[in-house]
Design an enzyme around this catalytic site. Structure first.
Site, PDB file in Angstrom:
ATOM      1  CD1 TRP A 163      -1.644   2.371   1.887  1.00  0.00           C
ATOM      2  CD2 TRP A 163      -3.064   1.325   0.524  1.00  0.00           C
ATOM      3  NE1 TRP A 163      -2.682   3.229   1.633  1.00  0.00           N
ATOM      4  CE2 TRP A 163      -3.579   2.617   0.796  1.00  0.00           C
ATOM      5  CE3 TRP A 163      -3.797   0.475  -0.320  1.00  0.00           C
ATOM      6  CZ2 TRP A 163      -4.785   3.069   0.266  1.00  0.00           C
ATOM      7  CZ3 TRP A 163      -4.992   0.932  -0.856  1.00  0.00           C
ATOM      8  CH2 TRP A 163      -5.479   2.207  -0.554  1.00  0.00           C
ATOM      9  CG  LEU A 164       2.031   5.277  -2.579  1.00  0.00           C
ATOM     10  CD1 LEU A 164       3.474   5.298  -2.097  1.00  0.00           C
ATOM     11  CD2 LEU A 164       1.944   5.635  -4.061  1.00  0.00           C
ATOM     12  CG  ASP A 204      -0.023   4.609 -19.634  1.00  0.00           C
ATOM     13  OD1 ASP A 204      -0.234   5.635 -20.316  1.00  0.00           O
ATOM     14  OD2 ASP A 204      -0.924   3.983 -19.056  1.00  0.00           O
TER      15      ASP A 204
END
Length: 280
Positions: A88-89, A189
């Site tokens: 998780w960031l 991207d």
């Protein structure tokens, strides 16, 4: 998409006690998941199997060797659904200059040729990554031609567009720069939705679509949808200065991403494609 208790129990985790849907783009279902006091980011691709995420995992590993990315915790298939479990960031704010330096560091990672070990054909936009010694050949045949053919199949092409495209194609194949480019590791991207910062302000790169190509292709993507300011480009150049004439080449790379959006989202991107093609 809702995840059943039975589905969740097949993850390589114990004591899962909180699962919440979160924004994850238009491709995957995404969830915040808490297990034994540790929070994770879970992506799920319904009915596609774990192989769907192999390319993203490869990209995270390649980028993660030199910059900060989410850590791959696990991946696989549950009931025919592919999943990817990431660290998780906890996000914060950071410097655009530091972000530019991070991207430049990625671009300094090289390979002997252009491409990648494997193609990626599981997404809506196929990526033909067969290794090529010549960048002009790779870019025209394995990127632009592929999207033009897809646009024809999707009824988003015309004789006028093709006339301009054939002139652009010839120009790329006959421009010396495209035959002297050094292969760089590309994010693939690089728009605002795929960058972030940790709570401590460290730049983070997300959702890569990697291969080795001309770094100007990544830089062109940063110019299409905004978010990257002058500090970003100054930071980048402090690590890896631009090649002379880059500004004149950026439209040739912007076209690739606009063609991808034309195929994904339809004729609303047609005017932007036509503005680029009209230059040639």
């Amino acid at each position: 998409m809702q995840l059943s208790t039975t589905w969740l129990h097949q993850l390589p985790l114990t004591a899962i006690h909180d699962v919440q849907p979160v924004g994850g783009g238009d491709i995957n279902a995404a969830f915040s998941l808490v297990s034994a006091q540790t929070r994770y980011f879970l992506k799920v691709q319904p009915d596609r199997g774990g192989a769907f995420f192999d390319h993203e995992i490869d990209g995270l590993n390649r980028l993660g060797a030199v910059v900060t990315t989410p850590k791959v915790m696990a991946s696989g298939t549950i009931n025919q659904d592919g999943y990817l479990l990431l660290s998780w960031l906890t996000t914060g704010h950071g410097s655009q200059a530091a972000l530019g330096q991070a991207v430049a560091t990625v671009h300094q990672q090289t390979a002997p040729k252009f491409g990648l070990d494997t193609d990626y054909r599981l997404g809506k936009i196929p990526k033909i990554n067969t290794w090529q010694a010549d960048w002009a050949t790779f870019y025209v045949q394995q990127r632009l031609d592929v999207l033009v053919q897809l646009a024809k199949s999707n009824h988003h092409w015309s004789a006028e567009r093709d006339d301009h495209y054939q002139r652009l194609r010839t120009k790329i194949l006959n421009t010396p720069h495209f035959h002297t480019v050094k292969p760089s590791l590309l994010h693939g991207d690089l728009w605002s939705g795929n960058i972030s910062f940790t709570a401590a302000g460290t730049p983070v790169l997300l959702d890569p679509d990697v291969f080795y190509g001309d770094r100007e292709m990544d830089l062109a993507m940063t110019t299409i949808f905004g978010c990257f300011d002058a500090d970003f480009y100054d930071g980048y150049q402090s690590v890896y200065p631009f090649e002379p004439g880059m500004q004149s080449r950026l439209p040739m790379y912007q076209l690739y991403y606009l063609l991808a959006h034309l195929n994904l989202f339809g004729e609303s991107y047609g005017p932007a494609v036509d503005r680029i093609l009209a230059l040639y």
